[in-house]
Design an enzyme around this catalytic site. Structure first.
Site, mmCIF file in Angstrom:
data_model
loop_
_atom_site.group_PDB
_atom_site.id
_atom_site.type_symbol
_atom_site.label_atom_id
_atom_site.label_comp_id
_atom_site.label_asym_id
_atom_site.label_seq_id
_atom_site.Cartn_x
_atom_site.Cartn_y
_atom_site.Cartn_z
ATOM 1 C CE1 TYR A 52 -22.564 8.585 49.453
ATOM 2 C CE2 TYR A 52 -20.593 9.363 50.580
ATOM 3 C CZ TYR A 52 -21.857 9.595 50.077
ATOM 4 O OH TYR A 52 -22.429 10.843 50.191
ATOM 5 C CG LEU B 78 -19.030 13.867 51.161
ATOM 6 C CD1 LEU B 78 -17.526 14.101 51.099
ATOM 7 C CD2 LEU B 78 -19.437 12.916 50.054
ATOM 8 C CB SER B 79 -22.831 8.779 53.607
ATOM 9 O OG SER B 79 -24.133 9.318 53.552
ATOM 10 C CB ALA B 80 -19.396 6.623 56.954
ATOM 11 N NE ARG C 216 -14.708 10.272 53.068
ATOM 12 C CZ ARG C 216 -16.011 10.311 53.279
ATOM 13 N NH1 ARG C 216 -16.832 9.886 52.335
ATOM 14 N NH2 ARG C 216 -16.508 10.746 54.428
#
Length: 383
Positions: A69, A63-65, A38
């Site tokens: 994802y 970016l989502s948590a 990540r």
């Protein structure tokens, strides 16, 4: 949104935490999350926060948590060879994750409204390809990104097996995203404060379930000018894999699976485990059954046996009983054939295929790490 799991000291530690809390439950998703770090998709100055379970934003980048994802990846039920669309592809992180799961014979598309984000994603994907030790082109589907608004895509142009939407969908557009699905396809979309999983059962029938409570920013709607100019015309052009690359990937995957089976039990570095696991899984490319793979390995093993030496005039004086080569039993041949997969590439059949197709594998066996996509011409390749 996030904070469901503890902060990791690195990417592997973060994945361990996601597994512990059951956000990651399948080996396929775990392997993808371990393979794609990540932190590689963060800006360098923000990398220290990459392993927190929180969303990240810098300008238009987002970016989502990790918990979101991972839940989305599990709900999408990614299979080898499927077509995938990521709406709001951002940094390219999620497309890269999915690319490791669907293999080279799938489709991996992302659409993003900000041109700078698309350039950033393309650069990050190429950097990840160059720097990841366990990267293997034979099991990866390169993402293809398009600048535009997904709500202007033409649903009649093509459908997708899997669709992920990275922003909250207004009620009036939920049917539009459903229309992008092929029969049996799965849509994961933030809708009504829930991450919903929608599966298309038939032409007009859908099955829905809530996956996770979420809070997303709303989708960016197209302006009236954009609607007039591009209404239902945005299309992501598909580049089918060439026959040459298809043959190359099939051969390398088959040879690789036979070779890596011999490495079981060795104290290998942790970073190589995803690479080896991808070859051990018979469904990675083409959904081949294990029986077919083992049959192919037996065929290759038989092709590796050295040919009988022809007698010439100088051999006429040798004793007729000197037939030690012919007297080897199958078990001895198997013991001698430790390098079978490598020797198979020297067989006349493989050499001839390599000469005709420009496979570039004879005398230089190994994963094609860091090579460009099939659209880039390589030295020694065919037309």
């Amino acid at each position: 949104m996030g904070g469901a799991v503890a902060r990791g000291v690195d990417n592997d530690d973060l994945v361990d935490n996601l597994k512990k809390e059951d956000y990651i439950t399948s080996p396929t998703v775990e392997t993808a999350f371990r393979t794609v770090d990540r932190g590689d998709f963060f800006l360098p100055e923000d990398r220290e926060s990459a392993y927190e379970d929180h969303a990240w934003r810098s300008g238009t980048l987002h970016l989502s948590a990790p918990c979101i994802y991972s839940k989305a990846a599990e709900a999408l039920d990614i299979k080898a060879g499927v077509s995938f669309l990521n709406v709001g592809s951002g940094t390219g992180y999620f497309n890269t994750l999915v690319g490791t799961m669907i293999g080279p014979f799938g489709s991996n598309h992302g659409i993003e409204v900000y041109p700078d984000n698309v350039r950033y994603a393309e650069e990050k994907v190429e950097e990840w390809v160059r720097t990841t030790p366990c990267f293997d082109r034979t099991t990866f589907c390169y993402p293809k990104f398009l600048v535009g608004n997904a709500l202007l895509m033409n649903p009649a142009y093509r459908g997708y097996d899997r669709v992920y939407v990275g922003a909250a969908c207004p009620q009036e557009y939920i049917d539009f995203f459903k229309s992008l699905l092929n029969l049996g396809g799965i849509l994961v979309v933030p809708y009504d404060n829930q991450l919903q999983c929608i599966k298309r059962i038939s032409k007009d029938e859908y099955k829905m379930k809530d996956v996770l409570s979420v809070s997303f920013a709303d989708l960016i709607l197209p302006s009236e000018e954009e609607k007039r100019e591009h209404m239902a015309t945005l299309e992501i052009v598909c580049d089918p894999i060439s026959l040459q690359d298809s043959c190359r990937l099939r051969i390398l995957n088959s040879v690789g699976s036979a070779l890596t089976d011999r490495l079981e039990g060795l104290p290998l570095p942790h970073s190589l485990q995803p690479f080896l696991q991808s070859y051990r899984n018979p469904d990675v490319i083409g959904n081949k059954l294990a029986e077919k793979r083992h049959a192919a390995e037996r065929l290759r093993a038989s092709m590796c046996r050295p040919p009988k030496r022809r007698r010439n005039k100088e051999d006429e004086g040798t004793e007729d009983g000197d037939n030690s080569d012919d007297g080897q039993d199958s078990s001895e041949e198997d013991d001698v054939n430790v390098g079978g997969p490598l020797l198979a590439l020297r067989h006349p059949l493989f050499i001839r295929i390599g000469q005709l197709g420009g496979l570039g594998i004879v005398g230089n066996f190994g994963p094609m790490a860091g090579q460009p996509p099939s659209g880039v011409q390589e030295s020694g390749s065919g037309d």
